[in-house]
Design a protein around this motif. Structure first.
Motif, PDB file in Angstrom:
ATOM      1  N   ILE A 184       0.851  -1.227   0.001  1.00 32.66           N
ATOM      2  CA  ILE A 184      -0.026   0.051   0.108  1.00 32.66           C
ATOM      3  C   ILE A 184       0.859   1.272  -0.029  1.00 32.66           C
ATOM      4  CG2 ILE A 184      -1.697   1.367   1.322  1.00 32.66           C
ATOM      5  CD1 ILE A 184      -2.797  -1.504   2.321  1.00 32.66           C
ATOM      6  N   GLU A 185       1.814   1.322   0.676  1.00 27.97           N
ATOM      7  CA  GLU A 185       2.804   2.278   0.971  1.00 27.97           C
ATOM      8  C   GLU A 185       3.572   2.620  -0.396  1.00 27.97           C
ATOM      9  OE1 GLU A 185       6.646   3.420   3.723  1.00 27.97           O
ATOM     10  OE2 GLU A 185       4.838   2.667   4.611  1.00 27.97           O
ATOM     11  N   SER A 186       3.795   1.600  -1.108  1.00 25.60           N
ATOM     12  CA  SER A 186       4.413   1.817  -2.562  1.00 25.60           C
ATOM     13  C   SER A 186       3.376   2.460  -3.322  1.00 25.60           C
ATOM     14  CB  SER A 186       4.828   0.301  -3.267  1.00 25.60           C
ATOM     15  OG  SER A 186       5.304   0.582  -4.499  1.00 25.60           O
ATOM     16  N   LEU A 187       2.207   2.129  -3.309  1.00 26.09           N
ATOM     17  CA  LEU A 187       1.224   2.856  -4.098  1.00 26.09           C
ATOM     18  C   LEU A 187       1.010   4.418  -3.762  1.00 26.09           C
ATOM     19  CD1 LEU A 187      -1.505   0.108  -4.765  1.00 26.09           C
ATOM     20  CD2 LEU A 187       0.418   0.886  -6.385  1.00 26.09           C
ATOM     21  N   VAL A 188       1.106   4.442  -2.337  1.00 25.21           N
ATOM     22  CA  VAL A 188       0.958   5.887  -1.907  1.00 25.21           C
ATOM     23  C   VAL A 188       1.969   6.806  -2.399  1.00 25.21           C
ATOM     24  CG1 VAL A 188       1.262   7.288   0.161  1.00 25.21           C
ATOM     25  CG2 VAL A 188      -0.392   5.298   0.222  1.00 25.21           C
TER      26      VAL A 188
END
Length: 275
Positions: free
Chosen positions: A34-38
């Motif tokens: 999720i953080e990567s997409l954020v």
């Protein structure tokens, strides 16, 4: 990749498909995913976990999307499109997968997308709904959802899911169909001009019902035709809907204007049909 619409309802439904409580607490995507997409979609300011908090995945994603609705709708729509592709790739829509998100979560998300003109199959395949298969009231509901997005300047809101038409072209065709029962396959200026004429609005070639608003109505017609000329005819349905020579600021203003003109025509149609 189809750009998916984002609303409060969809934000809640998306959060359910990343819920880390059921059925498997450790199912993917992970917080790192999720953080990567954020970071990819520049939503750091809306991510509570990157701003001093420690939310579970569902609450984290919901918070990110609610922030995006308010501050960066384009990024939020790109984020959920990528997130659902990731979930599908991880087996989230396969019952035999340890990452299966659950039937109820899929059905809730499916229902939320249908209200925005998007079809979600049980295997995660996403396609635009073909609006010709729906009732007049349902079509108008879908058109209104795209108008709301256009008025916010959403980058793909110039395109209407389920057809090859721009939003304004689809609205003009709907107006003509409701009044005449069918509409001719004409060039855009003729099609829009016929819709204006049937609604008793002025164009450069016709006099509408009210002389006081003649200049205003003609300006709306000419603005609609100008926006259509700015369209990337080769790229409709894929990528940027406007010609590469059009700046981002000009494209955003054009999309918002398209939404405004479309809303005006639908309101006039309702008044004419007394609905």
């Amino acid at each position: 990749m189809i750009r998916l619409p984002l609303s409060d309802e969809i934000a809640v439904a998306i959060a359910q498909v990343v819920n880390d409580a059921t059925p498997v607490p450790t199912r993917k995507p992970s917080h790192a995913d999720i953080e990567s997409l954020v970071y990819r979609y520049k939503l750091v300011d809306g991510d509570p976990n990157l701003n001093g908090f420690s939310f579970g995945k569902a609450k984290r994603v919901n918070a990110i999307l609610i922030w995006a609705i308010e501050y960066d709708l384009d990024a939020g729509e790109a984020f959920i499109s990528a997130l659902l592709s990731l979930i599908k790739g991880l087996g989230g829509f396969r019952q035999e997968s340890p990452n299966y998100v659950g039937e109820e979560a899929i059905q809730n998300l499916k229902s939320s997308f249908e209200g925005e003109g998007i079809s979600l199959a049980s295997d995660g395949v996403i396609m635009p709904l073909v609006l010709d298969n729906f009732s007049d009231k349902e079509i108008e509901k879908f058109l209104q959802s795209y108008i709301r997005r256009a008025k916010k300047g959403a980058s793909d809101a110039a395109l209407l899911a389920g057809t090859a038409k721009d939003l304004l072209e689809a609205v003009a065709a709907h107006v003509i169909t409701r009044i005449l029962g069918d509409y001719p396959q004409k060039n855009f200026p003729t099609l829009l001009g016929l819709a204006f004429h049937l609604l008793e609005l002025s164009t450069p070639k016709t006099q509408g019902k009210s002389s006081q608003t003649k200049r205003f109505e003609i300006s709306l017609y000419e603005l609609g035709c100008t926006i259509n000329n700015m369209r990337n005819k080769q790229g409709t349905g894929h990528g940027r809907p406007f010609l590469p020579t059009i700046s981002e600021a000009e494209a955003k203003a054009a999309i918002e204007s398209m939404g405004m003109i479309s809303e005006f025509l639908l309101s006039k149609l309702k008044g004419k049909l007394h609905i």
